[in-house]
Design a protein around this motif. Structure first.
Motif, PDB file in Angstrom:
ATOM      1  N   THR A   1      12.711  -1.411  -4.845  1.00  0.00           N
ATOM      2  CA  THR A   1      12.356   0.101  -4.685  1.00  0.00           C
ATOM      3  C   THR A   1      10.930   0.287  -4.854  1.00  0.00           C
ATOM      4  N   HIS A   2      10.278   1.277  -4.962  1.00  0.00           N
ATOM      5  CA  HIS A   2       8.896   1.467  -4.948  1.00  0.00           C
ATOM      6  C   HIS A   2       8.289   2.431  -5.960  1.00  0.00           C
ATOM      7  N   GLU A   3       9.044   2.867  -6.975  1.00  0.00           N
ATOM      8  CA  GLU A   3       8.663   3.693  -8.003  1.00  0.00           C
ATOM      9  C   GLU A   3       7.047   2.904  -8.622  1.00  0.00           C
ATOM     10  N   GLU A   4       7.178   1.602  -8.831  1.00  0.00           N
ATOM     11  CA  GLU A   4       5.752   0.970  -9.556  1.00  0.00           C
ATOM     12  C   GLU A   4       4.652   1.028  -8.632  1.00  0.00           C
ATOM     13  N   ALA A   5       4.856   0.683  -7.120  1.00  0.00           N
ATOM     14  CA  ALA A   5       3.849   0.690  -6.208  1.00  0.00           C
ATOM     15  C   ALA A   5       3.275   1.993  -6.033  1.00  0.00           C
ATOM     16  N   VAL A   6       4.281   2.986  -5.664  1.00  0.00           N
ATOM     17  CA  VAL A   6       3.813   4.358  -5.626  1.00  0.00           C
ATOM     18  C   VAL A   6       3.016   5.097  -6.832  1.00  0.00           C
ATOM     19  N   THR A   7       3.598   4.743  -8.058  1.00  0.00           N
ATOM     20  CA  THR A   7       2.685   5.173  -8.997  1.00  0.00           C
ATOM     21  C   THR A   7       1.332   4.584  -9.282  1.00  0.00           C
ATOM     22  N   ASP A   8       1.388   3.216  -8.897  1.00  0.00           N
ATOM     23  CA  ASP A   8       0.087   2.456  -8.885  1.00  0.00           C
ATOM     24  C   ASP A   8      -0.817   3.301  -7.898  1.00  0.00           C
ATOM     25  N   LEU A   9      -0.417   3.635  -6.624  1.00  0.00           N
ATOM     26  CA  LEU A   9      -1.182   4.217  -5.801  1.00  0.00           C
ATOM     27  C   LEU A   9      -1.680   5.659  -6.094  1.00  0.00           C
ATOM     28  N   ALA A  10      -0.565   6.457  -6.768  1.00  0.00           N
ATOM     29  CA  ALA A  10      -0.869   7.978  -7.162  1.00  0.00           C
ATOM     30  C   ALA A  10      -1.886   7.670  -8.240  1.00  0.00           C
ATOM     31  N   ARG A  11      -1.776   6.902  -9.297  1.00  0.00           N
ATOM     32  CA  ARG A  11      -2.863   7.043 -10.379  1.00  0.00           C
ATOM     33  C   ARG A  11      -4.391   6.806  -9.702  1.00  0.00           C
ATOM     34  N   GLY A  12      -4.250   6.084  -8.614  1.00  0.00           N
ATOM     35  CA  GLY A  12      -5.636   6.151  -8.085  1.00  0.00           C
ATOM     36  C   GLY A  12      -6.331   7.266  -7.375  1.00  0.00           C
ATOM     37  N   GLU A  13      -5.277   8.093  -6.733  1.00  0.00           N
ATOM     38  CA  GLU A  13      -5.527   9.316  -5.612  1.00  0.00           C
ATOM     39  C   GLU A  13      -5.578  10.578  -6.488  1.00  0.00           C
ATOM     40  N   ILE A  14      -4.767  10.627  -7.485  1.00  0.00           N
ATOM     41  CA  ILE A  14      -4.389  12.044  -8.330  1.00  0.00           C
ATOM     42  C   ILE A  14      -5.413  12.224  -9.227  1.00  0.00           C
ATOM     43  N   ASP A  15      -6.242  13.023  -9.496  1.00  0.00           N
ATOM     44  CA  ASP A  15      -7.008  13.002 -10.760  1.00  0.00           C
ATOM     45  C   ASP A  15      -6.756  14.525 -11.101  1.00  0.00           C
ATOM     46  N   SER A  16      -6.858  15.791 -10.370  1.00  0.00           N
ATOM     47  CA  SER A  16      -6.711  17.139 -10.986  1.00  0.00           C
ATOM     48  C   SER A  16      -5.320  17.618 -10.650  1.00  0.00           C
ATOM     49  N   TYR A  17      -5.083  18.707 -11.346  1.00  0.00           N
ATOM     50  CA  TYR A  17      -3.867  19.573 -11.150  1.00  0.00           C
ATOM     51  C   TYR A  17      -4.071  20.131  -9.670  1.00  0.00           C
ATOM     52  N   LYS A  18      -5.225  20.304  -9.242  1.00  0.00           N
ATOM     53  CA  LYS A  18      -5.553  21.142  -7.856  1.00  0.00           C
ATOM     54  C   LYS A  18      -4.963  20.092  -6.741  1.00  0.00           C
ATOM     55  N   ARG A  19      -4.710  19.003  -6.943  1.00  0.00           N
ATOM     56  CA  ARG A  19      -4.246  17.928  -5.836  1.00  0.00           C
ATOM     57  C   ARG A  19      -2.595  17.968  -5.842  1.00  0.00           C
ATOM     58  N   LEU A  20      -2.152  18.593  -6.765  1.00  0.00           N
ATOM     59  CA  LEU A  20      -0.579  18.693  -6.858  1.00  0.00           C
ATOM     60  C   LEU A  20      -0.046  19.943  -6.502  1.00  0.00           C
ATOM     61  N   PRO A  21       1.166  20.290  -5.880  1.00  0.00           N
ATOM     62  CA  PRO A  21       2.206  19.074  -5.594  1.00  0.00           C
ATOM     63  C   PRO A  21       1.849  18.166  -4.580  1.00  0.00           C
ATOM     64  N   LEU A  22       2.429  17.005  -4.429  1.00  0.00           N
ATOM     65  CA  LEU A  22       2.261  16.014  -3.444  1.00  0.00           C
ATOM     66  C   LEU A  22       3.732  15.332  -3.080  1.00  0.00           C
ATOM     67  N   LEU A  23       4.013  15.026  -1.842  1.00  0.00           N
ATOM     68  CA  LEU A  23       5.184  14.109  -1.654  1.00  0.00           C
ATOM     69  C   LEU A  23       4.644  13.114  -0.652  1.00  0.00           C
ATOM     70  N   VAL A  24       5.053  11.952  -0.737  1.00  0.00           N
ATOM     71  CA  VAL A  24       4.904  10.970   0.074  1.00  0.00           C
ATOM     72  C   VAL A  24       6.350  10.106   0.440  1.00  0.00           C
ATOM     73  N   TYR A  25       6.308   9.537   1.480  1.00  0.00           N
ATOM     74  CA  TYR A  25       7.660   8.865   1.656  1.00  0.00           C
ATOM     75  C   TYR A  25       7.379   7.607   2.636  1.00  0.00           C
ATOM     76  N   GLN A  26       8.142   6.827   2.805  1.00  0.00           N
ATOM     77  CA  GLN A  26       7.909   5.514   3.588  1.00  0.00           C
ATOM     78  C   GLN A  26       9.466   5.132   4.093  1.00  0.00           C
ATOM     79  N   ILE A  27       9.314   4.476   5.434  1.00  0.00           N
ATOM     80  CA  ILE A  27      10.706   3.895   6.027  1.00  0.00           C
ATOM     81  C   ILE A  27      10.316   2.652   6.026  1.00  0.00           C
ATOM     82  N   GLN A  28      11.079   1.862   5.088  1.00  0.00           N
ATOM     83  CA  GLN A  28      10.207   0.395   4.873  1.00  0.00           C
ATOM     84  C   GLN A  28      11.355  -0.508   4.361  1.00  0.00           C
TER      85      GLN A  28
END
Lengths: 588, 588
Positions: free
Chosen positions: A109-136
């Protein structure tokens, strides 16, 4: 596609190990092949059907604002150590060392990988909400792969992850998934019900599972036919009757050969609900930060008329894993199997008592002495412990919401949605800056659909004595063109005409008998069958049947075969669209 | 897609480790993120671009009769043991034990898996030829991941496999791929050349590589500007000058401090081509059936004016791996480093002599005694060994076909095609019954394209000082809509109009300065940029630029912005189509 050039062949016999009808047909029709235990290849038909399912999922995920990404299957173990799951997940997660000795895992499952990604991309409340998905592709070393694509080790999954500033945002994304999932399954033609569920290793609070009800399922679903209450038995509750009365004095009695509740109740001529049953388990507790394991004896006490639900017991104990205790392990803690209770046991035993026991009085319990029980034991007076709901719901019990009798059925989980809240964002430090400049952990959700399992359930649901009969939205192709005439030219012409018009045609151009061709067409089960026979061709017509109703046949004019086929496809598609299920999440 | 809602962010600075321009921009523009060494996630832009590349590949593979399938990444080791590659492939293949202790591997290619499939499906010659392909995840534990997606460990690959009854069939499928690959790369906009190649661990005979010429490449390509001869240096040949003369008598001479060919030639006042150079390597030889390894000292002898090409030496030796020998290993075999030759060496040394040495006489060679060389040594008279071409081609050498001077350049391999013949079908018993009822091994081919590497090469090729500028066929979206006006409504209107017309629009709706918006647009580099500014809007117009030429701007009427944008997209697409390369394979 010409059948003479098709990579896969059909099989007359069910191969060994085909332990469900859907699996048997997916094998025989050439959709899938097994490479190893729980490891399958998709052949052209299976690949096509899967792509159609994926496309439906993609459309519905895009419609709720999902952005498609792709994360790696092989993960450095570091991120799994950050959340502690490197330690708390057992052999289900496969691990290896890379060439320089770094710990790697195959992501299940990818909670760890996606949280690692998100902590690099998300800085401010202005960028939320977000939703990403993969078929993998994922790998889970399941101990009991079975039923073809129902339970496998390597599988394709749609997993999406939502990121919000607060619970309200999470609720909105959760509700969007709740609804989108019903649309996805119904567009594929799969009937499902949604059930309240345990969040298991995901670690969140609210979660639901989408269940395809079937005897091949391994999950037990408790439902209330009266009010609609539905939950996985792992977490289902029910209304318990309490038997409160004045406490009486404890008394030790000889009860030879009474190792079971049935024997005990019969011997003492009492009801089972007047007894307390002890279940001995060993829980494994894993330290999230260093992976150190500790085992602890757990005794679960439930009223004699009920059973312990192991999943509830494990959750109440907050154990990472449970197994039945051995005799010696029980005896070491001053308890006697068959005549056991929490009375007088070692202090380091974790005692968990169902509320049915806490809310009843004067129960007969083991005396922790071979051949003896105690009359009139009372929780609180004679022993203590943690009180929790650890009893297993069953058909006939009272609904927790309306008190009417519950039912139970078997189901296959094809999707799940979890509110993760800050389970991952806190341990991995994935935060955003709010309007006031404060850093807060991102609120997350996680949502999965097993693509292969969905195909397997469809195969189970849409099959008869002859083979598969998948709905047009997910069938590998739309039309099976069967030529029974010697003149190859007419077949070629119609095949080319239909194909040129964008219709997906499987053309049986082989030099085989009508019997062989029809048997294969029945087995593969494309929704529309067009047969070229001498008699109808003489009249300028072709014979048409729907796979789902082979009894009825009609005909198309040769001159308008393209238009009529298109119209029939449109009709079948419209029919499915008319059956799209729209359901909203109602928060408890 | 609104930029305010985009998951990825752009980066102003090049992140650490961005060791090529294309990699830097893919990171900065938010196409990809690194999770670990050689392990990347695709963010929405990277995912979109990849899907477009995959779609082009899919169309061209379908056009030559390919049937798409999907095989598993995790393979049971058994099939790799059948072909012996479980043993012959080193640490590049990662392995693990599953929960019950079975050997598993992460497949780095799928010859084994597809041959296992094929032996189950193919029975008669009537079912051949066949071609299957997949676009799938692979893992290769590369010792030196670099340059972003150029050299990674987890990657997506298109791999196809052909099955034929004979060489003629294989040639036809090989030729079809040869041509389709040029179409694929040119439709993506990537300039490539095709080179003759080594088949390496694939084990076939004929193979070609498709190379994108670039200084970031690690392959050296030898080409003849005159006749078009092209080959990877690993296998490139050249016309060697022979120096045949009557043999003279061997004579030992004192040659102090002459450990290199340069020192030796200067000391003796002779040309380097009058000497023989010995290169000492240790080859690892792995028994295909049980995995037993054996090391053996190999001495490669080449004329002093040439260098040894290790890949050729390894192929000539049929070794599974090569490494430089240690001093002691050489001394043990009665040879002296710096003064070494095959004369008088142990009998168990594998002596491989370049034909340049075999076809020259009276060469100065080491005396295997510190400080001494031998004059007038002659292969055949003074020592023997296996003769092979083991010399490295270089710029300035003579073309093997036309004798004109060769050139050399650096390239990145983006695709390869291999004639496998019966390498896998024989060891895995994949056979068909011919017309006479005889069982014969299926003749196979294997064909690969690295999807991520292709994107990386495109990023390298299509970038300038400001950022990326991918061709419209592979750009993540078609149009970047930049709004510089305060009135959000006009932007929304145009965004909706364009999107509703099926145009892929990235809409910069953020509250950022014009400078920030243009810098991001330059960096992401979508082919068409539409800017909404107060001045042009007053005139009922929008400003339009092509990313590839930011100097030039023109305008569209607001009223016809959809039609004009569509026309511009069609023009850019037509331009690319006009550049499709059609090349046929000419068999040697």
């Amino acid at each position: 596609m010409r059948m003479s050039r098709l990579f896969s062949k059909t099989l007359r016999e069910a191969p060994n190990g085909a332990d469900s009808k859907g699996y048997e047909y997916l094998l025989r029709a050439g959709f899938i092949r097994q490479l190893g235990a729980g490891i399958f290849s998709l052949l052209p038909f299976g690949f096509n059907a899967t792509k159609k399912i994926e496309q439906i999922i993609r459309q519905e995920m895009n419609a709720i604002g999902g952005q498609e990404i792709l994360m790696p299957l092989v993960n450095p173990a570091d991120i799994w150590k950050e959340t502690g799951r490197y330690y708390s997940i057992d052999k289900e997660m496969s691990r290896f060392s890379d060439r320089v000795g770094r710990d790697m895992v195959l992501a299940m499952t990818h909670e760890e990988a996606v949280t690692d990604l998100a902590r690099g991309e998300i800085d401010s409340y202005k960028r939320l909400p977000l939703l990403v998905y993969q078929i993998q592709t994922k790998w889970r070393d399941d101990p009991r792969p079975r039923a073809g694509l129902i339970r496998v080790r390597e599988f394709t999954m749609k997993d999406s992850y939502s990121f919000d500033v607060d619970q309200e945002g999470l609720d909105a994304q959760y509700a969007a998934h709740y609804k989108a999932y019903f649309r996805i399954f119904s567009r594929c033609g799969l009937p499902v019900i949604v059930v309240g569920a345990d969040s298991g290793m995901m670690g969140g609070k609210i979660s639901h599972e989408y269940m395809y009800l079937s005897s091949i399922g391994e999950d037990t679903i408790i439902t209330c036919p009266s009010c609609g209450y539905t939950a996985n038995r792992q977490v289902a509750t029910f209304a318990k009757t309490n038997y409160v009365e004045p406490m009486k004095q404890t008394q030790k009695v000889l009860t030879p050969e009474c190792k079971t509740i049935d024997e005990l109740a019969a011997f003492l001529k009492i009801e089972k609900r007047q007894t307390a049953k002890a279940v001995f388990m060993v829980g494994t507790f894993i330290n999230d930060t260093n992976g150190e394991e500790q085992d602890k004896l757990i005794v679960g006490i439930v009223r004699g008329d009920l059973d312990v639900e192991e999943n509830k017991l494990q959750n109440a104990a907050r154990a990472n894993a449970l197994r039945p205790a051995h005799c010696e392990e029980i005896l070491q803690k001053q308890m006697v199997p068959g005549y056991g209770s929490a009375i007088g046991c070692s202090k380091d035993v974790l005692v968990i008592v169902d509320d049915s026991v806490a809310n009843s009085n004067n129960l007969v319990a083991g005396a922790n002495e071979e051949g003896y029980h105690l009359l009139n034991t009372n929780f609180g007076r004679d022993y203590t412990g943690q009180v929790a709901d650890i009893a297993s719901a069953a058909a006939g019990y009272s609904c927790p919401e309306c008190s009417k009798p519950l039912s139970s059925s078997k189901g296959v989980e094809v999707g799940n949605i979890f509110q993760l809240n800050t389970r991952y964002s806190e341990s991995m430090n994935c935060s955003y800056q709010d309007e006031g400049g404060l850093r807060k952990p991102v609120i997350m959700g996680s949502y999965g659909i097993g693509v292969g399992r969905l195909l397997a359930c469809l195969a189970e649901n849409y099959s008869d004595e002859q083979g598969l009969s998948l709905p047009i939205s997910v069938a590998p192709m739309q039309v099976h063109l069967v030529s029974l005439v010697k003149d190859a030219e007419i077949g070629e012409q119609i095949y080319n005409k239909l194909s040129d018009a964008g219709i997906e045609v499987l053309y049986d151009d082989r030099k085989e008998s009508a019997g062989v061709k029809f048997a294969d067409a029945d087995l593969i089960g494309l929704p529309i069958r067009i047969t070229l026979g001498n008699r109808s061709l003489k009249e300028g017509k072709v014979e048409v049947k729907l796979r789902r109703n082979l009894e009825e046949s009609f005909s198309f004019e040769l001159a308008s075969v393209v238009e009529e086929t298109k119209a029939l496809i449109a009709k079948l598609e419209a029919e499915l669209k008319g059956q799209i299920v729209e359901k909203e999440w109602k928060q408890a």
